[in-house]
Design a protein around this motif. Structure first.
Motif, PDB file in Angstrom:
ATOM      1  N   VAL A   1       7.016  -0.040  -8.340  1.00 59.40           N
ATOM      2  CA  VAL A   1       7.158  -1.557  -8.472  1.00 59.40           C
ATOM      3  C   VAL A   1       7.641  -2.113  -9.837  1.00 59.40           C
ATOM      4  O   VAL A   1       8.589  -2.761 -10.085  1.00 59.40           O
ATOM      5  N   LEU A   2       6.704  -1.575 -10.789  1.00 55.90           N
ATOM      6  CA  LEU A   2       6.801  -2.105 -12.317  1.00 55.90           C
ATOM      7  C   LEU A   2       8.170  -1.797 -12.690  1.00 55.90           C
ATOM      8  O   LEU A   2       8.909  -2.427 -13.614  1.00 55.90           O
ATOM      9  N   ALA A   3       8.499  -0.317 -12.419  1.00 51.69           N
ATOM     10  CA  ALA A   3       9.833   0.200 -13.046  1.00 51.69           C
ATOM     11  C   ALA A   3      10.965  -1.038 -12.534  1.00 51.69           C
ATOM     12  O   ALA A   3      12.043  -0.787 -13.130  1.00 51.69           O
ATOM     13  N   ALA A   4      11.045  -1.087 -11.168  1.00 50.39           N
ATOM     14  CA  ALA A   4      12.066  -2.004 -10.658  1.00 50.39           C
ATOM     15  C   ALA A   4      11.875  -3.384 -11.224  1.00 50.39           C
ATOM     16  O   ALA A   4      13.343  -3.979 -11.373  1.00 50.39           O
TER      17      ALA A   4
ATOM     18  N   ALA B   1       0.953  -1.342   0.002  1.00 48.25           N
ATOM     19  CA  ALA B   1       0.079   0.004   0.227  1.00 48.25           C
ATOM     20  C   ALA B   1       0.920   1.202   0.109  1.00 48.25           C
ATOM     21  O   ALA B   1       0.321   2.180  -0.481  1.00 48.25           O
ATOM     22  N   ARG B   2       1.981   1.152   0.555  1.00 51.68           N
ATOM     23  CA  ARG B   2       2.922   2.276   0.837  1.00 51.68           C
ATOM     24  C   ARG B   2       3.817   2.512  -0.531  1.00 51.68           C
ATOM     25  O   ARG B   2       4.296   3.583  -0.853  1.00 51.68           O
ATOM     26  N   THR B   3       3.900   1.349  -1.448  1.00 49.93           N
ATOM     27  CA  THR B   3       4.800   1.569  -2.376  1.00 49.93           C
ATOM     28  C   THR B   3       3.766   1.669  -3.758  1.00 49.93           C
ATOM     29  O   THR B   3       3.027   0.907  -4.327  1.00 49.93           O
ATOM     30  N   PRO B   4       4.072   2.638  -4.415  1.00 54.87           N
ATOM     31  CA  PRO B   4       3.226   2.845  -5.673  1.00 54.87           C
ATOM     32  C   PRO B   4       3.431   1.980  -6.743  1.00 54.87           C
ATOM     33  O   PRO B   4       4.656   1.471  -6.909  1.00 54.87           O
ATOM     34  N   LEU B   5       2.489   1.532  -7.329  1.00 54.27           N
ATOM     35  CA  LEU B   5       2.682   0.279  -8.309  1.00 54.27           C
ATOM     36  C   LEU B   5       3.588   0.596  -9.470  1.00 54.27           C
ATOM     37  O   LEU B   5       4.374  -0.277 -10.101  1.00 54.27           O
TER      38      LEU B   5
END
Length: 214
Positions: free
Chosen positions: A88-91, A81-85
């Protein structure tokens, strides 16, 4: 074509080689396929049930404390919830993953709409479009305005995932000097909008202008 529809029973009776969760899952899936080949329901098949029980035993050996597992799952949900999607996808990247790629396009369009709102771009003065590209690339999601060109991609070239430059209308695909930003900046549209206005020489929205402290 012939099927070895009895193999699942031998494996269920001697699962000694199945010592990881991944191996157990593979064996259960193979046993379910054997059942389909034999025309038998796999939900009540004794080999499938035995293999499922063996999976439970292997999982308990990995981490037996159920309360601790529930706590870790709760912590993971909070972290998600704290980490924008988008970050995450960029990583992780989205190449050769059609579902992740579609999600990236959807999330990037939303983020660019929020950026346009932060910049107070009037309706009709910009467009947001997607250049999907092939399965090996993320494609690009683009905000193209009368004075601004923003291109978002994952795993591209340059010094960031977001290319920013000033342009002269929506027929200008070359524009002026390139600037770069990271995906994490896109999820904070107000801060990125202020940076864009400052670096590209655009009119800064009133609420983003620095205020003098009396």
């Amino acid at each position: 074509m012939t099927y070895d529809v009895g193999y699942r029973f031998a494996q269920a009776l001697d699962p000694s080689g199945l010592d990881t969760i991944a191996a157990c899952l593979h064996a259960i899936q193979a046993a379910a396929k054997d059942c389909r080949n034999a025309g038998k329901p796999f939900e009540t098949d004794p080999a499938v049930v035995l293999l499922a029980q063996h999976l439970a035993a292997v999982a308990r050996a990995k981490m037996p404390d159920r309360a601790a597992l529930r706590s870790l799952c709760g912590q993971a949900v909070a972290e998600i919830a704290r980490t924008p999607l988008l970050t995450v996808l960029a990583a992780r990247g989205v190449d050769h993953d059609a579902d992740a790629k579609r999600t990236f396009h959807t999330e990037a369009r939303r983020a660019l709409r929020r950026l346009a709102e932060a910049l107070q771009l009037a309706s009709g003065t910009y467009e947001i479009r997607v250049c999907a590209g092939g399965p090996a690339v993320s494609g690009e999601v683009i905000l193209h305005g009368d004075e601004l060109y923003v291109q978002v991609s994952i795993g591209g070239f340059g010094r960031g995932e977001i290319l920013l430059r000033r342009c002269r209308g929506r027929s200008d695909y070359v524009g002026e000097r390139n600037h770069w930003a990271r995906m994490a900046e896109l999820v904070d549209p107000a801060t990125l909008a202020a940076r864009i206005a400052r670096e590209l020489g655009l009119a800064m929205p009133v609420e983003l202008q620095p205020r003098l402290v009396a």
